[in-house]
Scaffold this motif. Structure first.
Motif, short mmCIF file in Angstrom:
data_model
loop_
_atom_site.label_atom_id
_atom_site.label_comp_id
_atom_site.label_asym_id
_atom_site.label_seq_id
_atom_site.Cartn_x
_atom_site.Cartn_y
_atom_site.Cartn_z
N ARG A 156 -10.64 -1.67 3.56
CA ARG A 156 -10.11 -0.53 4.30
C ARG A 156 -10.58 0.80 3.71
NH1 ARG A 156 -4.26 -1.10 3.91
NH2 ARG A 156 -4.22 0.80 5.11
N ALA A 157 -10.63 0.88 2.38
CA ALA A 157 -11.08 2.12 1.73
C ALA A 157 -12.55 2.40 2.03
CB ALA A 157 -10.84 2.04 0.22
N THR A 177 -6.00 -6.56 -3.02
CA THR A 177 -7.16 -5.85 -3.52
C THR A 177 -8.33 -5.91 -2.54
OG1 THR A 177 -6.48 -6.38 -5.77
CG2 THR A 177 -8.77 -5.67 -5.46
N ILE A 197 -5.33 4.74 0.46
CA ILE A 197 -5.34 3.28 0.66
C ILE A 197 -5.31 2.56 -0.69
CG2 ILE A 197 -6.77 1.35 1.44
CD1 ILE A 197 -7.70 3.33 3.73
N THR A 198 -6.16 2.97 -1.61
CA THR A 198 -6.19 2.30 -2.90
C THR A 198 -4.92 2.56 -3.70
OG1 THR A 198 -7.48 4.13 -3.84
CG2 THR A 198 -8.71 2.21 -3.06
N ALA A 224 -7.59 -3.77 0.52
CA ALA A 224 -7.66 -2.35 0.20
C ALA A 224 -9.10 -1.88 0.06
CB ALA A 224 -6.87 -2.05 -1.07
N ALA A 243 -2.28 0.27 -2.41
CA ALA A 243 -2.51 -1.10 -2.90
C ALA A 243 -2.05 -1.23 -4.35
CB ALA A 243 -3.99 -1.45 -2.78
#
Length: 59
Positions: free
Chosen positions: A27-28, A21, A40-41, A24, A44
């Motif tokens: 990165r998001a 989490t 990305i999410t 992600a 994840a």
């Protein structure tokens, strides 16, 4: 043929979910577009779902 899976304790599962989490979200937040952030999410969420599903099957 089934792949061998490693049984993990509940605490280790929780730690992995938190790491997935956190990564992600970082990165998001840095994604160039909202669509990339959603990808990305979504990835994840799939990773967490697979982790929980595997643990439920073997835990």
């Amino acid at each position: 043929m089934r792949q061998p899976t490693l049984a993990l304790s509940g605490q280790k599962i929780q730690t992995l979910i938190e790491q997935i989490t956190r990564d992600a979200l970082k990165r998001a937040a840095l994604a160039p577009t909202y669509m990339a952030a959603l990808d990305i999410t979504g990835a994840a969420l799939i990773a967490v779902a697979m982790l929980v599903k595997t643990e439920a099957r073997h835990g």
